[in-house]
Design a protein around this motif. Structure first.
Motif, PDB file in Angstrom:
ATOM      1  N   ARG B  96      18.295  44.110   7.640  1.00 42.24           N
ATOM      2  CA  ARG B  96      18.672  45.459   7.167  1.00 42.24           C
ATOM      3  C   ARG B  96      17.564  46.455   7.496  1.00 42.24           C
ATOM      4  N   ARG B  97      16.322  46.059   7.247  1.00 41.10           N
ATOM      5  CA  ARG B  97      15.186  46.943   7.546  1.00 41.10           C
ATOM      6  C   ARG B  97      15.142  47.270   9.036  1.00 41.10           C
ATOM      7  N   THR B  98      15.355  46.242   9.878  1.00 47.48           N
ATOM      8  CA  THR B  98      15.333  46.438  11.331  1.00 47.48           C
ATOM      9  C   THR B  98      16.414  47.427  11.746  1.00 47.48           C
ATOM     10  N   GLU B  99      17.625  47.252  11.196  1.00 46.73           N
ATOM     11  CA  GLU B  99      18.740  48.124  11.558  1.00 46.73           C
ATOM     12  C   GLU B  99      18.511  49.555  11.090  1.00 46.73           C
ATOM     13  N   LEU B 100      17.939  49.699   9.902  1.00 42.40           N
ATOM     14  CA  LEU B 100      17.686  51.050   9.376  1.00 42.40           C
ATOM     15  C   LEU B 100      16.724  51.825  10.275  1.00 42.40           C
ATOM     16  N   LYS B 101      15.764  51.093  10.853  1.00 44.69           N
ATOM     17  CA  LYS B 101      14.804  51.751  11.754  1.00 44.69           C
ATOM     18  C   LYS B 101      15.498  52.235  13.028  1.00 44.69           C
ATOM     19  N   LYS B 102      16.548  51.508  13.436  1.00 45.68           N
ATOM     20  CA  LYS B 102      17.219  51.830  14.709  1.00 45.68           C
ATOM     21  C   LYS B 102      18.130  53.035  14.597  1.00 45.68           C
ATOM     22  N   THR B 103      18.767  53.225  13.413  1.00 45.45           N
ATOM     23  CA  THR B 103      19.812  54.245  13.293  1.00 45.45           C
ATOM     24  C   THR B 103      19.263  55.588  12.801  1.00 45.45           C
ATOM     25  N   THR B 104      20.040  56.629  13.078  1.00 40.96           N
ATOM     26  CA  THR B 104      19.688  57.972  12.587  1.00 40.96           C
ATOM     27  C   THR B 104      20.913  58.560  11.873  1.00 40.96           C
ATOM     28  N   GLY B 105      20.705  59.653  11.153  1.00 39.35           N
ATOM     29  CA  GLY B 105      21.815  60.314  10.471  1.00 39.35           C
ATOM     30  C   GLY B 105      21.623  60.291   8.967  1.00 39.35           C
ATOM     31  N   PRO B 106      22.686  60.665   8.233  1.00 40.91           N
ATOM     32  CA  PRO B 106      22.574  60.695   6.772  1.00 40.91           C
ATOM     33  C   PRO B 106      22.259  59.300   6.207  1.00 40.91           C
ATOM     34  N   TRP B 107      21.422  59.268   5.156  1.00 45.33           N
ATOM     35  CA  TRP B 107      20.903  58.005   4.604  1.00 45.33           C
ATOM     36  C   TRP B 107      22.024  57.045   4.205  1.00 45.33           C
ATOM     37  N   LYS B 108      23.031  57.558   3.455  1.00 52.87           N
ATOM     38  CA  LYS B 108      24.084  56.674   2.939  1.00 52.87           C
ATOM     39  C   LYS B 108      24.842  55.988   4.076  1.00 52.87           C
TER      40      LYS B 108
END
Lengths: 298, 168
Positions: B96-108
């Protein structure tokens, strides 16, 4: 040579019991199998060394045989220069592979760290022997450094709590009910035991409604962790704090399924040191009896 | 810096006074192992065999855990698939941490995408584990990754469940 004199001395029977129990603990802690297809998230020593060869069941079985040989040599105090590094390598490498699956567990480090401390203490002792230190201090230092390592683990856990929460851990601890409920469900999904879940959820709900009482109890736990260096003062303090920490582990095991069984055993082996208190108690009883007899005969 | 240290070690340069005093103190103290182990554990953090033991070092009023169910929604014990329930969450969180670093846009939206991908990655991990633990292969079909969220609202614990991924 002040440092040498300050190493506490242990009787042969204490050292033998400690050796046997610690060897058994290392054997128990080292994974029996490494049933993993890969090392997806290398951690610790697995970052420095390619440990994929351990995933071959035959290679790992051979490593386990080497570990048995090393532990037998350790118990007999033969070729420690070989036994300790060998046991350390097999134990640390296998546990590092287990901890390299993307899920870091915190139950095993303490055993590996004590083994590391004993290895370092042995070679440090050999170096000091050149400066004239008696041979008998060699194993006493192993025990002394093991005790310091156990204390370091508790102290680090306490310091980390203060660092992460900027000193406000006790105030956050009233929310421990959330973690208790999580632990209750994790335990349930491991064992599928409904009765156990209801009991543990009951405790979590009590903690939710009595947050400050729970925070007070948690505060005692933090005090024990931060006060753990007092265990190094003398045998009585080691036994006293050792029993208090053991009681705390048992309470956490009951409420949150956090047994930390290896911590418990290391406290029993190196801090509480039951054989010493049995022998000391028996000697005191004998002294009392013989002084009574002398008084009677007089 | 490295050259400086090497020169000190090879005796080409004198040990700085403060460092020499620190080494001398370390040699004399009874508690050198306690000191060194404490510093190593705090400094190296999560690097086996060292650790800064961060478990339960902070508490929030909400948390979550993962568990597995079969296609009918019956809970499947983690250890039958070779993993403790706590390990499921840790593997999931790493992804999840890895994926969060990859994506952009609104947090939710980012969290929702990262959790879905991490859930699928967890099933992928179990799939690959099936190659070394053949006994779990039969259990995988229709397996669901469920997320149980726990909140503390006032003095009450509130529970919510959602399905993150399903094994095809």
């Amino acid at each position: 040579m002040n440092g040498i004199k300050s190493v506490r001395e242990y009787a042969l029977y204490e050292r033998v019991v400690m050796r046997i129990l610690f060897a058994w603990l290392v054997w128990w802690e080292t994974p029996a199998r490494l049933s993993f297809y890969a090392i997806p998230a290398p951690n610790g020593i697995a970052r420095l060394l390619n440990l994929h060869f351990l995933l071959d069941p035959q290679v790992y079985a051979f490593c386990r045989v080497l570990l048995v040989i090393a532990l037998v040599l350790y118990v007999l105090r033969l070729m420690l220069w070989l036994a300790l590094p060998l046991a350390l390598f097999v134990n640390v490498a296998a546990s590092a592979v287990t901890n390299s699956q993307g899920a870091i567990q915190h139950a095993y480090q303490i055993v590996s760290l004590v083994l590391l401390a004993q290895t370092a203490a042995h070679f440090y002792g050999i170096w000091l022997r050149r400066a004239g230190e008696p041979r008998t201090f060699l194993e006493d230092r192993l025990v002394w450094w093991s005790q310091q390592t156990i204390v370091a683990v508790y102290l680090v856990a306490g310091i980390t709590k203060l660092i992460v929460t900027k000193g406000l851990w006790i105030f956050q601890a009233r929310m421990i009910s959330v973690s208790m409920a999580k632990a209750a469900y994790q335990s349930f999904y491991d064992r599928l035991d409904h009765a156990d879940l209801e009991q543990k959820l009951g405790m979590a709900n009590f903690a939710a409604t009595h947050g400050w009482i729970v925070a007070l109890i948690a505060g005692c736990g933090l005090a024990l962790e931060l006060g753990s260096p007092l265990m190094l003062l003398n045998r009585s303090m080691a036994a006293l704090f050792g029993c208090a920490l053991l009681a705390f582990h048992l309470a956490l095991d009951r409420t949150m399924d956090l047994g930390f069984i290896f911590n418990q055993w290391l406290l029993i082996i190196y801090m509480i040191n039951i054989p010493y208190w049995i022998v000391t108690g028996a000697r005191a009883l004998n002294r009392n009896k013989s002084s009574n007899r002398l008084e009677m005969s007089a | 810096m490295v050259r400086h240290i090497l020169e000190v070690i090879s005796c080409k340069r004198r040990v700085p006074l403060r460092l020499a005093a620190a080494i001398e103190w370390l040699k004399r103290t009874r508690f050198k192992c306690l000191l060194v182990m404490t510093l190593l554990c705090l400094g190296l953090r999560e690097n086996y065999p060292f650790s800064n033991f961060p478990m339960y070092s902070s508490f929030a009023n909400h948390t979550s855990l993962l568990y597995l169910t079969d296609a009918q929604g019956t809970a499947v014990s983690g250890p039958t698939l070779g993993l403790q329930t706590s390990a499921l969450k840790k593997i999931f969180d790493t992804q999840r941490r890895t994926e969060l670093k990859k994506t952009t846009g609104p947090w939710k939206a980012r969290v929702a995408i990262a959790e879905q991908i991490a859930g699928e990655a967890l099933l992928g991990y179990l799939d690959r584990q099936g190659s070394v633990q053949p006994q779990i292969r039969n259990l995988l079909h229709g397996l669901r990754v469920q997320q149980l969220t726990i909140h503390l609202e006032g003095h009450d614990l509130v529970f919510e469940t959602q399905t993150l991924a399903t094994h095809e």
